[in-house]
Write a protein that holds these residues in place. Structure first.
Motif, mmCIF file in Angstrom:
data_model
loop_
_atom_site.group_PDB
_atom_site.id
_atom_site.type_symbol
_atom_site.label_atom_id
_atom_site.label_comp_id
_atom_site.label_asym_id
_atom_site.label_seq_id
_atom_site.Cartn_x
_atom_site.Cartn_y
_atom_site.Cartn_z
ATOM 1 N N THR A 70 -2.595 16.359 -43.247
ATOM 2 C CA THR A 70 -1.418 17.018 -42.679
ATOM 3 C C THR A 70 -1.539 17.009 -41.169
ATOM 4 O O THR A 70 -2.554 17.413 -40.623
ATOM 5 C CB THR A 70 -1.325 18.472 -43.162
ATOM 6 O OG1 THR A 70 -1.462 18.464 -44.571
ATOM 7 C CG2 THR A 70 -0.014 19.105 -42.776
ATOM 8 N N ILE A 71 -0.479 16.500 -40.521
ATOM 9 C CA ILE A 71 -0.437 16.536 -39.067
ATOM 10 C C ILE A 71 0.345 17.792 -38.708
ATOM 11 O O ILE A 71 1.499 17.948 -39.130
ATOM 12 C CB ILE A 71 0.223 15.268 -38.503
ATOM 13 C CG1 ILE A 71 -0.613 14.050 -38.889
ATOM 14 C CG2 ILE A 71 0.397 15.360 -37.005
ATOM 15 C CD1 ILE A 71 0.077 12.726 -38.692
ATOM 16 N N SER A 72 -0.264 18.710 -37.982
ATOM 17 C CA SER A 72 0.387 20.003 -37.728
ATOM 18 C C SER A 72 1.554 19.857 -36.754
ATOM 19 O O SER A 72 1.654 18.879 -36.022
ATOM 20 C CB SER A 72 -0.631 21.008 -37.219
ATOM 21 O OG SER A 72 -1.344 20.439 -36.149
ATOM 22 N N GLU A 73 2.434 20.857 -36.769
ATOM 23 C CA GLU A 73 3.590 20.807 -35.878
ATOM 24 C C GLU A 73 3.117 20.889 -34.434
ATOM 25 O O GLU A 73 2.068 21.449 -34.152
ATOM 26 C CB GLU A 73 4.543 21.958 -36.199
ATOM 27 C CG GLU A 73 3.952 23.336 -36.005
ATOM 28 C CD GLU A 73 5.015 24.421 -35.984
ATOM 29 O OE1 GLU A 73 6.148 24.126 -36.391
ATOM 30 O OE2 GLU A 73 4.699 25.536 -35.551
ATOM 31 N N LYS A 74 3.903 20.294 -33.536
ATOM 32 C CA LYS A 74 3.517 20.342 -32.125
ATOM 33 C C LYS A 74 4.736 20.214 -31.229
ATOM 34 O O LYS A 74 5.822 19.836 -31.681
ATOM 35 C CB LYS A 74 2.502 19.254 -31.825
ATOM 36 C CG LYS A 74 3.031 17.857 -32.015
ATOM 37 C CD LYS A 74 1.995 16.836 -31.621
ATOM 38 C CE LYS A 74 2.448 15.433 -31.979
ATOM 39 N NZ LYS A 74 1.411 14.441 -31.780
ATOM 40 N N LYS A 75 4.502 20.514 -29.976
ATOM 41 C CA LYS A 75 5.562 20.391 -28.974
ATOM 42 C C LYS A 75 5.273 19.165 -28.130
ATOM 43 O O LYS A 75 4.114 18.903 -27.810
ATOM 44 C CB LYS A 75 5.592 21.626 -28.094
ATOM 45 C CG LYS A 75 6.006 22.880 -28.845
ATOM 46 C CD LYS A 75 6.078 24.048 -27.914
ATOM 47 C CE LYS A 75 6.473 25.281 -28.678
ATOM 48 N NZ LYS A 75 5.459 26.323 -28.530
ATOM 49 N N VAL A 76 6.321 18.434 -27.781
ATOM 50 C CA VAL A 76 6.131 17.268 -26.916
ATOM 51 C C VAL A 76 7.066 17.342 -25.706
ATOM 52 O O VAL A 76 8.217 17.732 -25.832
ATOM 53 C CB VAL A 76 6.349 15.930 -27.669
ATOM 54 C CG1 VAL A 76 5.270 15.694 -28.700
ATOM 55 C CG2 VAL A 76 7.711 15.881 -28.322
ATOM 56 N N PRO A 77 6.541 16.972 -24.530
ATOM 57 C CA PRO A 77 7.381 16.951 -23.339
ATOM 58 C C PRO A 77 8.345 15.769 -23.403
ATOM 59 O O PRO A 77 7.985 14.706 -23.910
ATOM 60 C CB PRO A 77 6.392 16.760 -22.191
ATOM 61 C CG PRO A 77 5.020 16.847 -22.762
ATOM 62 C CD PRO A 77 5.140 16.595 -24.228
ATOM 63 N N ARG A 78 9.573 15.982 -22.924
ATOM 64 C CA ARG A 78 10.565 14.913 -22.905
ATOM 65 C C ARG A 78 11.158 14.811 -21.510
ATOM 66 O O ARG A 78 11.236 15.792 -20.785
ATOM 67 C CB ARG A 78 11.704 15.202 -23.903
ATOM 68 C CG ARG A 78 11.258 15.300 -25.335
ATOM 69 C CD ARG A 78 12.080 14.482 -26.286
ATOM 70 N NE ARG A 78 13.433 14.223 -25.794
ATOM 71 C CZ ARG A 78 14.071 13.099 -25.999
ATOM 72 N NH1 ARG A 78 13.518 12.134 -26.679
ATOM 73 N NH2 ARG A 78 15.289 12.933 -25.530
ATOM 74 N N PHE A 79 11.576 13.589 -21.161
ATOM 75 C CA PHE A 79 12.250 13.402 -19.877
ATOM 76 C C PHE A 79 13.518 12.610 -20.086
ATOM 77 O O PHE A 79 13.501 11.560 -20.731
ATOM 78 C CB PHE A 79 11.336 12.666 -18.888
ATOM 79 C CG PHE A 79 12.009 12.310 -17.594
ATOM 80 C CD1 PHE A 79 12.397 13.303 -16.696
ATOM 81 C CD2 PHE A 79 12.293 10.994 -17.288
ATOM 82 C CE1 PHE A 79 13.048 12.981 -15.516
ATOM 83 C CE2 PHE A 79 12.941 10.656 -16.101
ATOM 84 C CZ PHE A 79 13.314 11.658 -15.216
#
Lengths: 90, 91
Positions: A70-79
């Protein structure tokens, strides 16, 4: 181009010292980082918008062993580049 | 947060006059923009990198009307966040 080249170019016109250039670039980047870490959006007019996208947890597979993980939830920066930046690179 | 918040922060932390801080911030933005417009990438360690990519033309579809239209070849800006920035936003 890297940070030190950017500082050099910025201080080239003699209107801004290299010390000031360095500090401004540092504070600029840091302000964006802090805002993003709080989940806040950063709008730089004439350049673009930085924001945070939420990625859901998902199932992945170890390509070597075939094991399901399982790959846990995460936040990613966007531009998202602004219209004027998009036109500048065209 | 907007550009003017960043300018204010620089004024506070560095004691620069506001017009000077504005000039400095615009200078950073313009240098990055000019570099990208030449097709050159910018790598800012502990933050991320900006680069330009060439996109091939492709057939797109107007999602409203379903009509097909060609999307012309173009150059786009890409931002890749650095490891440090990814870590910071997940803390």
């Amino acid at each position: 181009m890297n940070r030190s080249e950017l500082i050099k170019m910025m201080a080239n016109g003699e209107r801004i010292s290299s010390k000031t250039s360095e500090k401004v670039i540092y504070l600029f980047i840091n302000a964006i980082k802090i805002a993003l870490s709080k989940g806040e959006k950063v709008t730089i007019s004439g350049f673009g918008t930085f924001s945070i996208a939420q990625r859901k947890a998902r199932k992945g597979r170890n390509p070597k062993t075939g094991e399901v993980i399982t790959i846990s939830e995460k936040k990613v920066p966007r531009f998202k580049p602004s219209e004027s930046l998009r036109q500048a690179v065209e | 947060m907007t550009k003017s918040d960043i300018v204010n922060k620089i004024v506070e932390e560095m004691g620069l006059l506001k017009p000077k801080a504005e000039e400095a911030v615009e200078s950073v933005i313009n240098l990055v923009k000019d570099t990208l417009s030449k097709g050159e990438a910018i790598i800012l360690r502990r933050f991320g990198s900006f680069s330009v990519r060439d996109k091939n033309p492709r057939i797109g579809r107007n999602p409203k009307t379903g009509e097909e239209a060609e999307i012309t070849a173009r150059r786009v800006v890409r931002f890749k966040s650095g490891r440090h920035l990814k870590d910071v936003v997940n803390k």
